[in-house]
Design an enzyme around this catalytic site. Structure first.
Site, PDB file in Angstrom:
ATOM      1  N   GLY A 113     -19.361 -67.848  10.226  1.00 16.92           N
ATOM      2  CA  GLY A 113     -19.965 -67.276  11.425  1.00 16.92           C
ATOM      3  C   GLY A 113     -18.980 -67.316  12.558  1.00 16.92           C
ATOM      4  O   GLY A 113     -18.181 -66.402  12.745  1.00 16.92           O
TER       5      GLY A 113
ATOM      6  N   GLU B  75     -22.700 -62.971  19.734  1.00 14.77           N
ATOM      7  CA  GLU B  75     -21.481 -62.600  20.478  1.00 14.77           C
ATOM      8  C   GLU B  75     -20.629 -63.823  20.786  1.00 14.77           C
ATOM      9  O   GLU B  75     -19.905 -63.855  21.772  1.00 14.77           O
ATOM     10  CB  GLU B  75     -21.827 -61.883  21.785  1.00 14.77           C
ATOM     11  CG  GLU B  75     -22.636 -60.625  21.611  1.00 14.77           C
ATOM     12  CD  GLU B  75     -21.740 -59.425  21.341  1.00 14.77           C
ATOM     13  OE1 GLU B  75     -21.999 -58.745  20.345  1.00 14.77           O
ATOM     14  OE2 GLU B  75     -20.811 -59.179  22.097  1.00 14.77           O
TER      15      GLU B  75
END
Lengths: 412, 411
Positions: A152, A391
């Site tokens: 991630g 983000e």
């Protein structure tokens, strides 16, 4: 231009327009979208048309990242105010109405910036071309496929593989948490030729919907932003034409392949931070109203002073975040590199808005947790958490910031 | 139009003040601390640079450069020495008090001594606070009683910045005992007035070069013309004075925060442990990132507020613009007071044992940070003010201003 914070006439008109829309049209539907797990296509189409008429070209060609000609055309519509500032002002208002809406608007979305910055002329034409017609054809989306079940925040750890086979590349792997992943016409997929090469081994492909071996896994059930589609994408011996290797082979002689992925964020982080400010502001205003109607006249002063203090802390944290958001956007509009400032805005706004939503519920007491048509505190509380995650998590933002403050800090 | 770029003039001024802060103030911080003041030569230079009169309008003898320019320059000065903005000489809080509370004529006359060539040794002060709450009623114990000659002031004021240096005071006193915190008046009083006694200077935690003290008033008589009426609404003018003055203190807080941040960033770059600079450890680096955000966001809020004041001053001073000034200033003040303390505290923490030693400036900055948070207005009062404006409540001076009933601050 001196230091100042007033909006231009066009910015004010735009903001008032979106504010009215958010209040009268978007927010009244927000809870039903949340429950239905989506936003009706016709509504999205109208919103996309409206945004385009206001000078946004996000529906067609990427977020805040346009050619000179497009910039000029858009400027005649929105005034010479800068596309990034325009974007953050609009994003805050839209998110005030509903946090999912902006994520669900048709267009290339997060897939836009890498295609824009790294794609060949032919690729840009081909992939942005699908978004040109907002009126008749079905709505279309682009997506950005970077995250994997085991990679991630550590983007360099992706394991989705790509191997050249004649005039094709063969991709294998899984991507997860992809916004609009299931409905996207194409997705920018990041893969590696050899994990041992690290960033130098990364390649980015535009993988089109319907490509054999490219399928949608599950659609995620989420805590919040439930009207936004988040999907898992599966690549099983997926054969992608070499024409879809973003930027062509020569692009990957250097490490630029990986940097392509990162460039996306300098422009989008302030937008996401602005959305967080919008949701946080919604909660803050709700709590201010509640305090006005419930505590101001009826409660003894000490109780009231404590409530006031909590409200003020929320108000100033949001305002502090907004100042960082505006600065990052202003820098981008003025051609100044803003990676640090973009991350600062995101890091502060995410946490400030989460705090705003928590405090608002506490200030309103039991009433704050009830879901009704026009009472959205519990929804905002669920929606906002991810703004400190997607983000780039808060921790990732701090890596970006500290690398630009501390000497010779390459990695931890 | 939103812009974060200073004008060319501002850039030049910031540059010269920054050089002054770096070359003249910073090397002398321990000297200022020991001497408990800024030496005359340095004060003279500051006066020649025009510091101290920047924000005051030309109509009353100021430079008329506005609050934004003042905020920019105050940050630079404070980066060099956080005490300096208070201790340079000049009208200080007194200037903003006569500006908001007096007529133009009163302000012009009151500020005249500060613009003259000896201005570097001329101090003003605002005598607001009192050591203890009044047990019998709301409001100050110090009273102003109407007499034939004008007004007679009796009582004692505490927590006065520059009390023992000031030639000129604005003294707040109770004119209407029954009206509590809404029954105050403000008076121009000269140090030479009969019955005025300056009390011994306090020793404080930080900001050692600033003088903190008090005055006693025993039958001090001032003429009617010395009363500052504050225009149509005295209480509103009083709150404006506090907000404006506290915003300048907040600009100093930003300079202090940046100073603590800078010395700490340098330290974690150079200090090695476990084979690498300590800044290369994540817990240290993330703390640095958080404090950088504090500095930048604090500055953003100060700029936003300063810009609101400049809009207010240039316009027709309407109620909407006034609210904007109060809200923005309160946000900036509360945020910066807390942020400065975080920067000072984390600064010492990241220096480790060295941070506790006076060989390094950071311990001083941490003490200064706590002290500066008690100047002008506390974060708690600023929050009460911001909250009241945000929910549209009546602004109660007894709640939003630092009083002995709530929490005293140095004014």
């Amino acid at each position: 231009m001196p230091i100042e914070f007033s909006l231009t006439k066009k910015q004010l008109e735009m903001r008032e327009g979106i504010r009215g829309l958010a209040k009268n049209v978007i927010r009244p539907q927000a809870l039903s979208w949340d429950r239905a797990g989506g936003i009706p296509e016709e509504f999205l189409r109208n919103m996309a048309r409206l945004a385009t008429s206001m000078g946004s070209n996000a529906m067609r060609s990427g977020v805040g990242d346009e050619t000179e000609e497009e910039k000029k055309e858009a400027e005649t519509k929105r005034g010479p105010s800068g596309s990034n500032l325009f974007g953050v002002l609009a994003s805050e208002e839209l998110a005030w109405g509903d946090g999912s809406l902006l994520l669900g608007l048709p267009g290339p979305g997060l897939g836009g910036p890498p295609v824009r910055s790294s794609g060949t002329a032919e690729q840009k034409k081909r992939f942005f071309g699908v978004f040109q017609d907002l009126d008749d054809s079905p709505l279309k989306w682009g997506a950005y496929g970077l995250t994997e079940p085991n990679a991630g925040s550590d983007v360099s750890g992706i394991r989705t593989s790509c191997r050249k086979d004649g005039r094709h590349w063969v991709l294998n792997g899984r991507k997860c948490y992809i916004t609009n992943g299931a409905r996207a016409s194409w997705t920018v997929i990041f893969a590696t030729i050899d994990p041992a090469l690290g960033r130098a081994g990364h390649r980015a492909f535009v993988v089109e919907k319907g490509t054999p071996g490219f399928s949608v896994g599950r659609i995620e059930e989420k805590m919040g932003l439930r009207a936004s589609e988040t999907a898992e994408l599966v690549l099983e011996d997926c054969r992608v034409s070499e024409d879809n290797l973003l930027g062509g082979e020569e692009k990957y002689v250097s490490k630029e392949g990986f940097m392509t992925a990162m460039k996306t964020f300098d422009n989008t982080r302030p937008l996401v931070a602005a959305m967080a400010c919008g949701i946080g502001r919604g909660a803050y205003e709700y709590a201010c109203d509640f305090a006005r109607h419930n505590y101001m006249l009826a409660r003894p002063v000490p109780r009231y002073a404590a409530i006031i203090e909590r409200l003020a802390k929320v108000g100033r944290s949001l305002e502090a975040s907004r100042s960082l958001v505006w600065r990052a956007a202003w820098m981008a509009d003025n051609g100044l590199s803003n990676a640090k400032e973009a991350s600062m805005s995101k890091a502060m706004a995410g946490q400030a808005a989460i705090k705003a939503c928590i405090e608002a519920i506490e200030i309103c007491g039991a009433e704050g947790s009830i879901a009704r048509d026009h009472q959205l505190l519990e929804k905002w509380f669920r929606d906002i958490k991810v703004y400190d995650i997607f983000e780039g998590t808060g921790a990732i933002q701090r890596i970006v910031i500290s690398k630009r403050l501390i000497s010779d800090l390459k990695s931890f | 139009m939103i812009s974060f770029a200073p004008t060319e003039d501002q850039k030049l001024m910031v540059e010269s003040v920054a050089a002054f802060a770096k070359n003249t103030l910073r090397p002398k911080i321990r000297e200022f601390e020991k001497e408990r003041g800024i030496s005359e030569a340095v004060r003279k230079t500051a006066h020649e640079l025009g510091l101290g009169l920047v924000a005051l309008p030309e109509a009353v003898g100021g430079a008329g450069l506005g609050m934004m320019t003042a905020a920019l320059l105050e940050e630079e000065v404070s980066w060099g020495e956080p005490s300096a903005g208070f201790a340079f000489g000049g009208p200080g809080a007194f200037g903003f008090a006569v500006l908001e509370l007096g007529t133009t004529e009163q302000a012009k006359a009151a500020l005249e001594p500060f613009t003259a060539s000896g201005g570097h040794s001329c101090f003003g002060a605002v005598a607001w606070g009192e050591a203890k709450p009044n047990k019998d009623r709301a409001g100050f114990t110090t009273t102003a009683t109407k007499s034939e000659a004008g007004w007679t002031l009796d009582g004692a004021k505490a927590y006065v910045v520059n009390a023992d240096r000031a030639e000129h005071f604005v003294v707040f006193a109770q004119v209407d005992a029954a009206a509590g915190w809404r029954g105050l008046g403000a008076f121009l009083v000269d140090r030479s007035a009969n019955g005025l006694k300056v009390l011994a200077r306090e020793t404080t935690l930080g900001l050692d070069a600033v003088s903190f003290g008090g005055i006693e008033l025993a039958g001090v008589v001032v003429p009617d013309s010395a009363r500052l009426l504050g225009g149509p609404d005295f209480n509103a003018a009083m709150v404006r004075f506090f907000a404006r003055n506290a915003l300048v203190v907040a600009a100093r807080g930003v300079g202090l925060s940046r100073a603590a941040f800078d010395v700490t960033r340098e330290y974690v770059d150079g200090r090695k442990a476990f084979g690498k600079p300590i800044g290369h450890f994540q817990s240290v680096a993330f703390t640095i990132a958080d404090r950088a955000m504090d500095v930048d966001a604090g500055r953003g809020l100060v700029w936003r507020a300063a810009s609101a004041w400049d809009v207010y001053d240039a316009g027709d001073r309407n109620a909407k613009d006034e609210k904007e000034c109060l809200l923005r200033s309160a946000h900036a003040v509360a945020f910066v007071h807390e942020a400065a303390m975080r920067c000072g505290d984390d600064g010492v923490q990241l220096h480790g044992g060295a941070g506790f030693m006076r060989d390094f400036p950071v311990e001083k900055l941490m003490r200064d940070a706590k002290q500066i948070g008690l100047c002008g207005m506390t974060a708690e009062h600023a929050d009460q003010l911001a909250g009241a404006v945000a929910i549209g409540a009546v602004i109660d001076p007894g709640l939003v201003l630092p009083t002995p009933e709530t929490q005293n601050a140095f004014v």
